[in-house]
Scaffold this motif. Sequence first.
Motif, PDB file in Angstrom:
ATOM      1  N   CYS B 424      -2.687   0.367   0.511  1.00  0.00           N
ATOM      2  CA  CYS B 424      -1.512   0.734   1.300  1.00  0.00           C
ATOM      3  C   CYS B 424      -1.139  -0.436   2.186  1.00  0.00           C
ATOM      4  CB  CYS B 424      -1.818   1.957   2.153  1.00  0.00           C
ATOM      5  SG  CYS B 424      -0.479   2.369   3.278  1.00  0.00           S
ATOM      6  N   SER B 425       0.009  -1.018   1.922  1.00  0.00           N
ATOM      7  CA  SER B 425       0.361  -2.183   2.722  1.00  0.00           C
ATOM      8  C   SER B 425       0.979  -1.782   4.049  1.00  0.00           C
ATOM      9  CB  SER B 425       1.274  -3.117   1.949  1.00  0.00           C
ATOM     10  OG  SER B 425       2.244  -2.382   1.266  1.00  0.00           O
ATOM     11  N   CYS B 426       1.562  -0.587   4.122  1.00  0.00           N
ATOM     12  CA  CYS B 426       2.128  -0.161   5.403  1.00  0.00           C
ATOM     13  C   CYS B 426       1.059  -0.163   6.489  1.00  0.00           C
ATOM     14  CB  CYS B 426       2.707   1.243   5.290  1.00  0.00           C
ATOM     15  SG  CYS B 426       4.236   1.305   4.386  1.00  0.00           S
ATOM     16  N   GLY B 455      -0.525   5.987   2.720  1.00  0.00           N
ATOM     17  CA  GLY B 455       0.438   6.880   2.094  1.00  0.00           C
ATOM     18  C   GLY B 455       1.362   7.586   3.066  1.00  0.00           C
ATOM     19  N   THR B 456       1.175   7.368   4.366  1.00  0.00           N
ATOM     20  CA  THR B 456       2.015   8.099   5.307  1.00  0.00           C
ATOM     21  C   THR B 456       3.156   7.246   5.828  1.00  0.00           C
ATOM     22  OG1 THR B 456       0.573   7.500   7.128  1.00  0.00           O
ATOM     23  CG2 THR B 456       0.117   9.571   6.050  1.00  0.00           C
ATOM     24  N   GLY B 457       3.275   6.021   5.327  1.00  0.00           N
ATOM     25  CA  GLY B 457       4.408   5.193   5.743  1.00  0.00           C
ATOM     26  C   GLY B 457       5.519   5.325   4.736  1.00  0.00           C
ATOM     27  N   CYS B 458       5.704   4.305   3.918  1.00  0.00           N
ATOM     28  CA  CYS B 458       6.784   4.350   2.942  1.00  0.00           C
ATOM     29  C   CYS B 458       6.425   5.266   1.779  1.00  0.00           C
ATOM     30  CB  CYS B 458       7.093   2.957   2.436  1.00  0.00           C
ATOM     31  SG  CYS B 458       5.848   2.307   1.312  1.00  0.00           S
ATOM     32  N   GLY B 459       5.144   5.605   1.629  1.00  0.00           N
ATOM     33  CA  GLY B 459       4.752   6.551   0.592  1.00  0.00           C
ATOM     34  C   GLY B 459       4.583   5.907  -0.774  1.00  0.00           C
ATOM     35  N   CYS B 461       2.459   4.003  -2.012  1.00  0.00           N
ATOM     36  CA  CYS B 461       1.132   3.765  -2.570  1.00  0.00           C
ATOM     37  C   CYS B 461       0.442   5.057  -2.977  1.00  0.00           C
ATOM     38  CB  CYS B 461       0.282   3.064  -1.520  1.00  0.00           C
ATOM     39  SG  CYS B 461       0.154   4.021  -0.016  1.00  0.00           S
ATOM     40  N   MET B 711       4.822  -2.184  -5.806  1.00  0.00           N
ATOM     41  CA  MET B 711       3.536  -2.339  -5.142  1.00  0.00           C
ATOM     42  C   MET B 711       2.525  -3.134  -5.964  1.00  0.00           C
ATOM     43  SD  MET B 711       3.652   0.292  -2.739  1.00  0.00           S
ATOM     44  CE  MET B 711       1.909   0.225  -2.580  1.00  0.00           C
TER      45      MET B 711
HETATM   46  S1  FES Z   1       2.192   1.253   1.254  1.00  0.00           S
HETATM   47 FE1  FES Z   1       1.066   3.006   1.784  1.00  0.00          FE
HETATM   48  S2  FES Z   1       2.475   4.201   2.845  1.00  0.00           S
HETATM   49 FE2  FES Z   1       3.560   2.389   2.458  1.00  0.00          FE
END
Ligand code: FES
Lengths: 112, 844
Positions: B424-426, B455-459, B461, B711
């Motif tokens: 998750c890069s967010c 997974g709770t940012g842009c979703g 991932c 991603m």
């Molecule tokens: S990359 Fe994981 S939530 Fe955006």
Amino acid sequence: MSKWVDVCSVDDLQQNSGVCALVDAEQVAIFYMEDKSVYAINNYDPFGKVHVLSRGMIGDIKGEPMVSSPLYKQHFSLKTGICFEDESVNVASYGVRIAGDRVEVNLNGAAQ
Amino acid sequence: MSNKQTLVVIGNGMVGQNFLVSLMASDIEDNYDVVTFCEEAIPAYDRVHLSEYFAGKSAAELSLVEEGFFENNNITIHLSDKATMIDRENKTVTSEKGKVIAYDKLVLATGSNAFIPPIPGNDRENCIAYRTIDDLDDMKEAAKISKVGAVVGGGLLGLEAAKALQDLDLITHVVQFGPRLMSAQLDDGGAGLLKQKIEELGVSVLVDKNTIKIVDGDECKHKMMFSDGTELETDLILYSAGIRPRDDLAAQSGLKIANRGGVIIDDNCLTSDQDIYAIGECASWNDQTFGLVAPGYAMARTVVNQLAGGDAFFTGADMSTKLKLNGVDVASIGDPHASEPGSLVYTYQNGVEGIYKRLVVSKNNKLLLGAVLVGDASGYPILSQYYLNAIDLPSNPDSLILPARSDASVGLGPDALPASAQVCSCFDVKKGDICSAIEGGCTTLGGLKKETQAGTGCGGCVALLKSVLDCELEKAGFEVNTDICEHFAYTRQDLYNLIMVEEIKTFNELLKKHGSGSGCEICKQTVGNILASYWNEFVLKEEHVGLQDTNDTFLANMQKDGTYSVVPRMTGGEVTPEGLIAIGQIAKKYGLYTKVTGGQRVDMFGARVDQLPLIWQELIDAGFESGHAYGKSLRTVKSCVGSTWCRYGVDDSVGLAVELENRYKGLRSPHKIKFAVSGCTRECAEAQSKDIGIIAVEGGWNLYVCGNGGMKPRHGDLFATNLDKETLIKYIDRVLTFYVQTADRMQRTSVWMENMEGGLDYLQSVIIDDKLNICDKLEDQMQRVVDTYQCEWKTTIADESKVKRFRHFVNSDKHDENIIFVEERGQVRPANIEERELAKAEMA
Ligand code: FES
Ligand code: SRM
Ligand SMILES: Cc1cc2nc3c(=O)[nH]c(=O)nc-3n(C[C@H](O)[C@H](O)[C@H](O)COP(=O)(O)OP(=O)(O)OC[C@H]3O[C@@H](n4cnc5c(N)ncnc54)[C@H](O)[C@@H]3O)c2cc1C
Ligand code: SF4
């Protein structure tokens, strides 16, 4: 203190989905379930920090009716407004009822 | 007046605020009038992520206080006011500004101060502690006129502070009193390697330096003089040499203080006064203070529970730590110093890769007592399991730190990803973090998201997150639950087959026959999506509305401020001047922000929900159609200009792109689908990174499938070459329908291919050789979708009952006043929180 405010007709609701009503300057998200029960919570999404909860998808988690935020998908109980992912976060829940073909909201009323 | 008791909380830091939030969420919130004193000018903020202040986070973003929290909960907060006296006899608290509050219960949450070593000159200008936002503001100011910075203290925090100095572009030194960095957590070997790694980041590390005084420098502002006769010139000095509990107020009022500092508390978090609790860093439990938030939060929970008459106890906390400093992996578990007599030590050192690992085990070789990992902390999750749960070690404990020599790559599945791979890069969550959460007992996707934030940012991932989860669970011997959610004990593919075989047309019918409960956003979306793929009915039909995600419900993508984007289709990226003018005029009329997207079309942002039908009416009048940017469906078919204009063009790539986009537009699929067509092998349309990519060659068209940007980029596989157009379209029909039928939810074609047994060969045998004898059916199904296409916006606008839903309020024509824009580079953008507050204040 309980004060029921007439909001709209039942036809204005969208079954299996939500609408938003303006009640005394509060944005109230009203959800109309498949079984015709209604719930009302505040429309403000405390995570996204904008007024959008009425536009989330509804359903249940282990039998507890919930709405999933349209922005970041956290789930809120429609009964208590408590967030399933983080119990320390909650949105206000309100009284709401169907009287004849009208929908009424009570900002001071507890949810059913 | 009221028969409520008064509860006073001194200190509104991380733990004080956490206490207030837990209290308000409890059943006893109504029993108290709550007053809190906050010495700082702003209420609680996230100190743990304080360093991000330098990476651009604002004070508002660091805030831990929900908008309206104090008002809504009737909590009185006295900002910039310090409690200066507690009169325990009369039970009052007096503040600097002269407030006197009578309390029934008092909670001390005064935290700590940064420890400033008692060196002459320690209070010179630009010598700053590293603890508060004020400190950081001072640092920022000081950095402006500084070239060199030094951090006093080489512990966890000191290293973080050094990183901050580097972010401020200063030449950075870390000055450590003892011989080792992170001396509390590391042994010599680990600390030595850590030092080397920190130096590789460009930070100089001075150990064994006892500063005796700070005086005027020659080149810089200050000169630090060390006891060994050496010196260091620096313009800015940061103290991060440990913390001291703020127990002075408690001490003055006669509460018992621990010898090593901190207000003494018992298991109930009570001080020596039965009406006074202490929590967080200011408290000392069993002669121990805790410089981490988690134990503080545990104390806060304990006190709320105590007040409610419960019997929860504070039972101490694990102080194992894992630090992530830009590429330096460090973890420490338990007691790494082997201080228990007879304990045994295993060490693994790899000078080439810069890895150091040490295990401390009990005399009988059975239990893990401590561990140090530097350079590769991927073993942390497993080791902490052994440590925390006192699990019996394997007979060769060193196997836990020796590298697994399985150089044979297992393919590109989640299992083959190294622990350091970012999932998750967010939130910068690595596979190792996810595995650690899974080891820690997180076995559901929801739980994982909550635990790791992944997974709770842009979703974006989530799919990968899920496959890591499944893979790890499988490895751990769990039976992987492939049910899509608690309401259906089926996979997406099962549901597709049920719908197809039983000719099911609505969610309710499926739920009644094969599900339970009332559904959730997962199963509703999945089933809505399958129904749309298969039957291709209008997605906003009464019985389908509730199945659509908000984006599909409003046929537009919701943006962070609750407004929507509007994306008309521009097949192949082609648009007429008239079309562009119409878009320009519409955007201007509704005040929308316009941008050319990465998908070769124009996106208009900032439309309120009530404006959407109006805008779309105008777009449709100008000849545009929905671009399906909101759906799990065909997005764009990008093209390069091709043989029509380009001197190298082999064939008409734009023409084919337009034709393909028109053929597949509206097709709903497990995830979005993207195409591109390039006119020659120079590949200007980047077709090999698309789900379906086509390149013109002398002998016809080459078809690539299952490529992905995004991603985890994947080059498409060359599927067939030199195709004529008819065959090309036939193959695409088949591949896409097969994908729609067999993929998991939210699985792009790339991941679908990666997980397909037999891979490309298998897919070719199904699609080209018709091995399963299904190709006719696949083509028929696609033709049905093509034949039933409709522009969803056109259908919507024609139906008044549908348009009605696009009002913000069901009982008023007003729109949401909280949507506020500001101008930037000649266009609008959503106001940030501070700007929003400002604008609202001006309106009021
Ligand atoms: S990359 Fe994981 S939530 Fe955006
Ligand atoms: C608008 C746009 C960015 C831009 O300003 O250029 C964009 C915007 C979004 N992208 Fe994208 N992507 C845009 C082109 C791309 C591209 C480039 C392309 O299509 O050639 C990619 C890489 C190519 C690919 O998909 O393989 C891309 C890879 C992603 C991903 C990662 C997908 C993946 O498989 O890893 C996501 C996340 C997801 O879908 O789960 C994503 C998700 C999103 C979302 C939906 C995020 C969200 O939920 O808000 C954004 C929707 C904004 C909106 O309202 O439209 N976007 N996105 C582009 C719209 C293209 C269009 O005209 O429709
Ligand atoms: C840069 C940095 C990084 C950190 N990283 C981590 C980490 O990665 N993980 C982790 O677990 N912890 C970390 N910590 C530690 C964590 O921030 C603390 O454990 C936590 O803030 C403790 O909370 P607290 O409420 O006890 O104290 P604080 O957050 O310090 O709050 C105490 C508050 O009380 C106020 N106060 C004190 N006396 C009075 C008075 N008499 N009247 C009124 N107000 C008063 C203070 O001004 C302060 O605002 C980090 C700390 C720093 C500084
Ligand atoms: S447009 Fe795409 S890349 Fe840009 S922030 Fe949104 S999802 Fe991320």
